[in-house]
Design a protein around this motif. Structure first.
Motif, PDB file in Angstrom:
ATOM      1  N   ASP A 166      -5.797  -2.170 -16.726  1.00 37.61           N
ATOM      2  CA  ASP A 166      -4.955  -3.011 -17.584  1.00 37.61           C
ATOM      3  C   ASP A 166      -5.769  -3.760 -18.653  1.00 37.61           C
ATOM      4  OD1 ASP A 166      -3.035  -2.140 -15.885  1.00 37.61           O
ATOM      5  OD2 ASP A 166      -2.256  -4.111 -15.322  1.00 37.61           O
ATOM      6  N   TYR A 167      -7.049  -3.925 -18.406  1.00 37.95           N
ATOM      7  CA  TYR A 167      -7.881  -4.683 -19.347  1.00 37.95           C
ATOM      8  C   TYR A 167      -8.320  -3.843 -20.544  1.00 37.95           C
ATOM      9  CZ  TYR A 167      -8.160  -8.326 -15.789  1.00 37.95           C
ATOM     10  OH  TYR A 167      -7.841  -9.306 -14.885  1.00 37.95           O
ATOM     11  N   ILE A 210      -6.537 -10.798 -19.939  1.00 39.21           N
ATOM     12  CA  ILE A 210      -6.682  -9.528 -20.674  1.00 39.21           C
ATOM     13  C   ILE A 210      -7.077  -9.793 -22.122  1.00 39.21           C
ATOM     14  CG2 ILE A 210      -5.390  -7.539 -21.569  1.00 39.21           C
ATOM     15  CD1 ILE A 210      -3.907  -7.479 -18.852  1.00 39.21           C
ATOM     16  N   HIS A 261      -5.486  -8.507 -12.562  1.00 41.08           N
ATOM     17  CA  HIS A 261      -4.835  -7.226 -12.867  1.00 41.08           C
ATOM     18  C   HIS A 261      -5.745  -6.074 -12.453  1.00 41.08           C
ATOM     19  CE1 HIS A 261      -2.299  -9.755 -15.472  1.00 41.08           C
ATOM     20  NE2 HIS A 261      -3.423 -10.250 -15.954  1.00 41.08           N
ATOM     21  N   ARG A 281     -10.801  -8.869 -23.781  1.00 39.54           N
ATOM     22  CA  ARG A 281     -10.933  -7.965 -24.936  1.00 39.54           C
ATOM     23  C   ARG A 281     -11.694  -8.635 -26.083  1.00 39.54           C
ATOM     24  NH1 ARG A 281      -4.845  -5.308 -24.724  1.00 39.54           N
ATOM     25  NH2 ARG A 281      -5.194  -4.076 -22.825  1.00 39.54           N
TER      26      ARG A 281
END
Length: 272
Positions: free
Chosen positions: A224-225, A131, A220, A135
């Motif tokens: 969620d990311y 994650i 995930h 990002r």
């Protein structure tokens, strides 16, 4: 400028504008099969014959003539911007490519150094914070698209509307834009609208996902990311994609389209 990213069957039954990360391997193989009755042995992107491609010099004149005269049915395929950019990250940034090397040579070391991205080690198989790294990659993607720094944007994460628009701006007209998320339905509409030398039974066509297995598995759910900042970046990069191709910006967890694509709107907004 011409028609970059455009493929056409040798029989000129159909014309397709490739949009990277949107089922292009499967579509290319279906086109190849519809002319020859067999699939191309290997990755369709490597095929140098059996199909017209803008990148092949001898194909440019027939593609241009066909597209300008709208002699054949023309289509393209799009995908939810959230899942598309995620897929690009796992395939192109974290994955080892089919030549056994990292994508674009020094790109990944640059990302590790400048943006603090992790990619799961040398082979992309080790655990890492997916994650956080994704990002940070999103920041990089935005920088390439907004400021063309530290490099020009890559075709795998530049906006779909940009790919789709070159075809229109240079004189082409789409008859259909299909969604990756409703692939069989959309592709069947295309096949029903054209006459092909060989009959294609969609249900018997394997999925040619050439990028699968290149990189680590997504650990995930999609949503969620994307936190508040990531969604803001995604809106900045892909605003037109969400609007024109009718995807749900507010809910990254909903990959399905939420309206019908208006071809007149697409031609009007991407044609200037």
């Amino acid at each position: 400028m011409g028609f970059p990213g455009t493929w056409m069957t040798e029989s000129e039954s159909v014309v397709y504008r490739v949009v990277p990360k949107c089922a292009c391997s499967t579509i290319g193989q279906i086109m190849f099969y519809s002319d020859h009755g067999s699939f191309f042995d290997g990755d369709i992107h490597d095929a140098q014959s059996g199909m017209h491609k803008w990148a092949l010099e001898h194909s440019q004149a027939p593609i241009t003539a066909n597209v300008i005269n709208h002699s054949s049915y023309a289509f393209t395929c799009v995908r939810n911007p959230y899942t598309r950019i995620l897929s690009s990250f796992f395939d192109k940034i974290c994955g080892i490519q089919r030549n056994g090397k990292r994508y674009r040579g020094n790109l990944v070391p640059l990302l590790i150094q400048k943006y603090g991205i992790e990619v799961g080690g040398e082979d992309g198989k080790q655990e890492f914070d997916q994650i956080q790294s994704f990002r940070r990659f999103l920041l990089f993607a935005r920088d390439t698209i907004r400021w063309r720094r530290p490099m020009d944007p890559d075709i795998h994460w530049s906006a779909m509307s940009g790919h789709v628009s070159t075809f229109i701006v240079n004189g082409g007209t789409y008859d259909k834009i299909i969604w990756t998320e409703k692939f069989n339905e959309g592709m069947q509409e295309v096949l029903s609208a054209i006459k092909t030398p060989k009959k294609v039974k969609l249900k018997d066509v394997p999925r040619f996902n050439e990028s699968e297995g290149h990189g680590p598995k997504r650990a995930h759910p999609v949503e969620d990311y994307f936190d508040d900042l990531s969604m803001h970046l995604v809106r900045e990069i892909y605003k037109r994609d969400f609007e024109l191709f009718k995807y749900d910006f507010d809910n990254p967890g909903n990959k399905m389209p939420i309206g019908e694509i208006d071809l007149d709107e697409v031609h009007a907004k991407l044609g200037d």
